[in-house]
Design an enzyme around this catalytic site. Structure first.
Site, PDB file in Angstrom:
ATOM      1  CG  ASP A  27      -2.501  -6.777   3.981  1.00 22.37           C
ATOM      2  OD1 ASP A  27      -1.978  -7.548   3.845  1.00 22.37           O
ATOM      3  OD2 ASP A  27      -1.135  -5.843   2.774  1.00 22.37           O
ATOM      4  CG  ASN A  70       0.581   0.358  -7.411  1.00 17.36           C
ATOM      5  OD1 ASN A  70       1.726  -0.448  -6.370  1.00 17.36           O
ATOM      6  ND2 ASN A  70       0.223  -0.044  -7.436  1.00 17.36           N
ATOM      7  CG  HIS A  83       0.949  -2.070  -3.060  1.00 18.39           C
ATOM      8  ND1 HIS A  83       0.164  -2.048  -4.748  1.00 18.39           N
ATOM      9  CD2 HIS A  83       0.999  -2.856  -2.376  1.00 18.39           C
ATOM     10  CE1 HIS A  83       0.667  -3.408  -4.667  1.00 18.39           C
ATOM     11  NE2 HIS A  83       0.942  -4.023  -3.105  1.00 18.39           N
ATOM     12  CD  GLU A  89      -3.241  -0.626  -4.637  1.00 21.58           C
ATOM     13  OE1 GLU A  89      -1.463  -0.103  -5.429  1.00 21.58           O
ATOM     14  OE2 GLU A  89      -3.166  -1.697  -4.143  1.00 21.58           O
TER      15      GLU A  89
END
Length: 243
Positions: free
Chosen positions: A67, A135, A137, A142
């Protein structure tokens, strides 16, 4: 799914770093998928030290990063291209033209759509390195995540936005979007190794290893992959029922 629990972040770097060294030695033209952030830093340090000591040859290796932030030039100190150069590429004999990071500037939408094709044309990723967010990801996928997604533009959620603020001078400087490999892109890799350290990652690891597959915990998509190794420290493993 194989789970390896080690003492600390340094031990993670040693364990995973040696996996990458072995992969290069077994196939000098190996193709790696790489990650950024604090989690892989000890792995990259191990690879640098190995290169300095053992002169492992990276000259024919290709890499594809997961990314990049939208709006940051490759020279920006918080861009992931800059991170990779500083934390790894500048210190080994890899050819920079063989290292690919998604573009967060220019026609980044079109370039993102071409990224998976570029990976396929190179021969596909042999070994993909992943971190995991608190979380769940992976990459910047997400929750709730699209398990069929390919590389594209994604919005960062508040939790990720806040977690990354520590790397910037002001929270107002943190990009709110990124280009990220999708879940499907990640699962296309032949082998995946995910690393995590610290109590903050324990809940995500619990879901990944022992939970149900759910797009509310994107990392659980890895349960659908035939060759995944999880390398974590004792704190990240603290919620697992079997250690």
């Amino acid at each position: 799914m194989k789970v390896i629990i080690v003492e600390d972040k340094a031990a993670i770097g040693h364990t995973v770093g040696q996996m990458f060294v072995n992969a290069v030695k077994n196939n000098p033209k190996v193709i790696f998928g790489l990650a950024t952030g604090s989690s892989p830093e000890s792995t990259y340090q191990y690879l640098i030290e190995d290169y300095q000591t053992n002169h492992t040859d990276w000259s024919n290796v290709k890499t594809f990063n997961l990314d990049e932030y939208i709006g940051l030039e490759p020279t920006h100190p918080q861009s992931y291209r800059h991170f990779m150069n500083e934390k790894l590429f500048n210190h080994i004999n890899i050819q920079k033209e063989n290292t690919y990071v998604p573009s967060g500037v220019g026609d980044y939408v079109s370039l993102a759509k071409q990224y998976d094709q570029k990976i396929a044309e190179a021969g596909g990723i042999d070994l993909q390195l992943l971190g995991v967010g608190t979380n769940g990801h992976i990459g910047f996928n997400e929750p709730p995540a699209d398990f069929d997604s390919l590389t594209g533009v994604v919005d960062l959620v508040e939790a990720t936005f806040q977690a990354n603020a520590r790397f910037f001078d002001s929270i107002n400087d943190v990009p709110k979007q990124a280009v990220s490999m999708g879940i499907k892109s990640i699962l296309n890799a032949r082998k995946i190794v995910l690393i995590a350290d610290g109590e903050g990652k324990a809940e995500a690891i619990k879901h990944l290893v022992e939970g149900e597959i759910s797009n509310l915990w994107p990392c659980t998509a890895l349960q659908n992959h035939p060759d995944v190794t999880i390398v974590i420290d004792y704190k990240a493993a603290s919620l697992l029922t079997k250690q």
